[in-house]
Design a protein around this motif. Structure first.
Motif, PDB file in Angstrom:
ATOM      1  N   VAL A 121      25.823  21.789  22.786  1.00  0.00           N
ATOM      2  CA  VAL A 121      24.638  21.755  23.574  1.00  0.00           C
ATOM      3  C   VAL A 121      24.238  20.547  24.010  1.00  0.00           C
ATOM      4  N   ALA A 122      23.748  19.909  23.054  1.00  0.00           N
ATOM      5  CA  ALA A 122      23.535  18.331  23.411  1.00  0.00           C
ATOM      6  C   ALA A 122      24.460  17.453  24.212  1.00  0.00           C
ATOM      7  N   VAL A 123      25.522  17.774  23.947  1.00  0.00           N
ATOM      8  CA  VAL A 123      26.659  16.947  24.483  1.00  0.00           C
ATOM      9  C   VAL A 123      27.191  17.494  25.767  1.00  0.00           C
ATOM     10  N   GLU A 124      26.931  18.738  26.159  1.00  0.00           N
ATOM     11  CA  GLU A 124      27.312  19.359  27.391  1.00  0.00           C
ATOM     12  C   GLU A 124      26.762  18.719  28.589  1.00  0.00           C
ATOM     13  N   GLY A 125      25.408  18.205  28.428  1.00  0.00           N
ATOM     14  CA  GLY A 125      24.753  17.438  29.354  1.00  0.00           C
ATOM     15  C   GLY A 125      25.452  15.954  29.823  1.00  0.00           C
ATOM     16  N   LEU A 126      26.185  15.410  28.757  1.00  0.00           N
ATOM     17  CA  LEU A 126      26.936  14.254  28.975  1.00  0.00           C
ATOM     18  C   LEU A 126      28.233  14.490  29.666  1.00  0.00           C
ATOM     19  N   MET A 127      28.658  15.677  29.816  1.00  0.00           N
ATOM     20  CA  MET A 127      29.764  15.957  30.443  1.00  0.00           C
ATOM     21  C   MET A 127      29.722  15.958  32.048  1.00  0.00           C
ATOM     22  N   THR A 128      28.582  16.087  32.327  1.00  0.00           N
ATOM     23  CA  THR A 128      28.408  15.834  33.929  1.00  0.00           C
ATOM     24  C   THR A 128      27.393  14.736  34.286  1.00  0.00           C
ATOM     25  N   ALA A 129      27.105  14.078  33.374  1.00  0.00           N
ATOM     26  CA  ALA A 129      26.096  12.866  33.643  1.00  0.00           C
ATOM     27  C   ALA A 129      27.093  11.719  34.065  1.00  0.00           C
ATOM     28  N   SER A 130      26.571  10.662  34.602  1.00  0.00           N
ATOM     29  CA  SER A 130      27.188   9.324  35.244  1.00  0.00           C
ATOM     30  C   SER A 130      27.219   8.541  33.655  1.00  0.00           C
ATOM     31  N   LEU A 131      28.051   8.063  33.192  1.00  0.00           N
ATOM     32  CA  LEU A 131      28.105   7.105  32.010  1.00  0.00           C
ATOM     33  C   LEU A 131      28.574   5.780  32.166  1.00  0.00           C
ATOM     34  N   ALA A 132      27.923   4.767  31.890  1.00  0.00           N
ATOM     35  CA  ALA A 132      28.064   3.472  32.178  1.00  0.00           C
ATOM     36  C   ALA A 132      28.574   2.715  30.972  1.00  0.00           C
ATOM     37  N   PHE A 133      29.539   1.936  31.147  1.00  0.00           N
ATOM     38  CA  PHE A 133      30.244   1.085  29.923  1.00  0.00           C
ATOM     39  C   PHE A 133      30.719  -0.156  30.531  1.00  0.00           C
ATOM     40  N   GLY A 134      30.335  -1.427  29.965  1.00  0.00           N
ATOM     41  CA  GLY A 134      30.652  -2.697  30.215  1.00  0.00           C
ATOM     42  C   GLY A 134      30.256  -2.777  31.734  1.00  0.00           C
ATOM     43  N   GLN A 135      31.344  -3.300  32.629  1.00  0.00           N
ATOM     44  CA  GLN A 135      31.220  -3.397  34.036  1.00  0.00           C
ATOM     45  C   GLN A 135      31.469  -1.926  34.780  1.00  0.00           C
ATOM     46  N   TRP A 136      31.904  -1.087  34.224  1.00  0.00           N
ATOM     47  CA  TRP A 136      32.254   0.216  34.851  1.00  0.00           C
ATOM     48  C   TRP A 136      31.151   1.313  34.735  1.00  0.00           C
ATOM     49  N   THR A 137      31.165   2.340  35.808  1.00  0.00           N
ATOM     50  CA  THR A 137      30.649   3.580  35.396  1.00  0.00           C
ATOM     51  C   THR A 137      31.477   4.646  35.987  1.00  0.00           C
ATOM     52  N   LEU A 138      31.416   5.574  34.993  1.00  0.00           N
ATOM     53  CA  LEU A 138      32.291   7.009  35.134  1.00  0.00           C
ATOM     54  C   LEU A 138      31.216   7.881  35.823  1.00  0.00           C
ATOM     55  N   GLN A 139      31.406   7.918  37.316  1.00  0.00           N
ATOM     56  CA  GLN A 139      30.362   9.000  37.969  1.00  0.00           C
ATOM     57  C   GLN A 139      30.389  10.344  37.569  1.00  0.00           C
ATOM     58  N   GLU A 140      29.576  11.027  37.826  1.00  0.00           N
ATOM     59  CA  GLU A 140      29.421  12.688  37.730  1.00  0.00           C
ATOM     60  C   GLU A 140      30.786  13.432  38.257  1.00  0.00           C
ATOM     61  N   ASP A 141      31.108  12.755  39.476  1.00  0.00           N
ATOM     62  CA  ASP A 141      32.228  13.584  40.341  1.00  0.00           C
ATOM     63  C   ASP A 141      33.598  12.924  39.701  1.00  0.00           C
ATOM     64  N   GLY A 142      33.719  12.198  38.903  1.00  0.00           N
ATOM     65  CA  GLY A 142      35.035  11.484  38.362  1.00  0.00           C
ATOM     66  C   GLY A 142      35.560  10.371  39.000  1.00  0.00           C
ATOM     67  N   ARG A 143      34.547   9.721  39.736  1.00  0.00           N
ATOM     68  CA  ARG A 143      35.083   8.250  40.084  1.00  0.00           C
ATOM     69  C   ARG A 143      34.535   7.366  39.255  1.00  0.00           C
ATOM     70  N   LEU A 144      35.452   6.528  38.907  1.00  0.00           N
ATOM     71  CA  LEU A 144      35.328   5.205  38.202  1.00  0.00           C
ATOM     72  C   LEU A 144      34.997   4.066  39.241  1.00  0.00           C
ATOM     73  N   THR A 145      33.702   3.390  38.982  1.00  0.00           N
ATOM     74  CA  THR A 145      33.361   2.314  39.851  1.00  0.00           C
ATOM     75  C   THR A 145      32.838   1.023  39.086  1.00  0.00           C
ATOM     76  N   THR A 146      32.939   0.106  39.786  1.00  0.00           N
ATOM     77  CA  THR A 146      32.517  -1.233  39.519  1.00  0.00           C
ATOM     78  C   THR A 146      32.452  -1.986  40.528  1.00  0.00           C
ATOM     79  N   GLU A 147      31.778  -3.300  40.563  1.00  0.00           N
ATOM     80  CA  GLU A 147      31.482  -4.067  41.529  1.00  0.00           C
ATOM     81  C   GLU A 147      32.736  -4.136  42.540  1.00  0.00           C
ATOM     82  N   GLY A 148      32.891  -3.746  43.684  1.00  0.00           N
ATOM     83  CA  GLY A 148      33.918  -3.711  44.637  1.00  0.00           C
ATOM     84  C   GLY A 148      35.051  -2.928  44.369  1.00  0.00           C
TER      85      GLY A 148
END
Length: 135
Positions: free
Chosen positions: A3-30
């Motif tokens: 249950v605690a992790v289920e929220g993480l399965m839909t949240a945006s997660l940032a790591f290093g210079q990257w962010t895995l967005q809620e919708d599955g996009r992997l973003t970084t500057e540019g």
């Protein structure tokens, strides 16, 4: 735990210079990469348990449920993710014969301005709660 992790399965997660967005996009500057659904799911499972081994069986079971799929499909996903991460390929470590581990700090980006760290104290797979382990 699940249950605690289920929220993480839909949240945006940032790591290093990257962010895995809620919708599955992997973003970084540019850059804004729409990951295929399976790659997004594999990356999200690894990001929700930083520093923890997630076994191949666990990843196969949760990314390809109810489908008999070859381990090669998972290997191709990992290869593609590393290619997308370019210089940060080392963030996804292979534990030969066993599975994969995310090596990096992960932050949950719940809403603009609210960031929290994902704890590495979890020693279980986020999907099933049992098949991850520390290595």
């Amino acid at each position: 735990m699940v249950v605690a992790v289920e929220g993480l399965m839909t949240a945006s997660l940032a790591f290093g210079q990257w962010t895995l967005q809620e919708d599955g996009r992997l973003t970084t500057e540019g850059r804004d990469i729409q990951l295929p659904p399976k790659e997004s799911h594999v990356l999200r499972l690894l990001l929700t348990t930083p520093g923890v081994l997630v076994t191949k069986d666990c990843l196969l079971e949760h990314v390809w449920p109810d489908i008999d799929v070859a381990e090669e499909s998972l290997t191709r996903c990992i290869y593609s993710l590393r290619k997308q991460l370019e210089g940060d390929r080392g963030l996804i470590a292979t534990v030969y014969g066993r599975g994969y581990r995310f090596n990096g700090r992960v932050r949950v980006v719940a809403r603009p301005g609210l960031v929290q760290a994902v704890g590495a104290h979890t020693a279980a797979c986020p999907a099933c709660g049992w098949c991850g382990e520390r290595v």
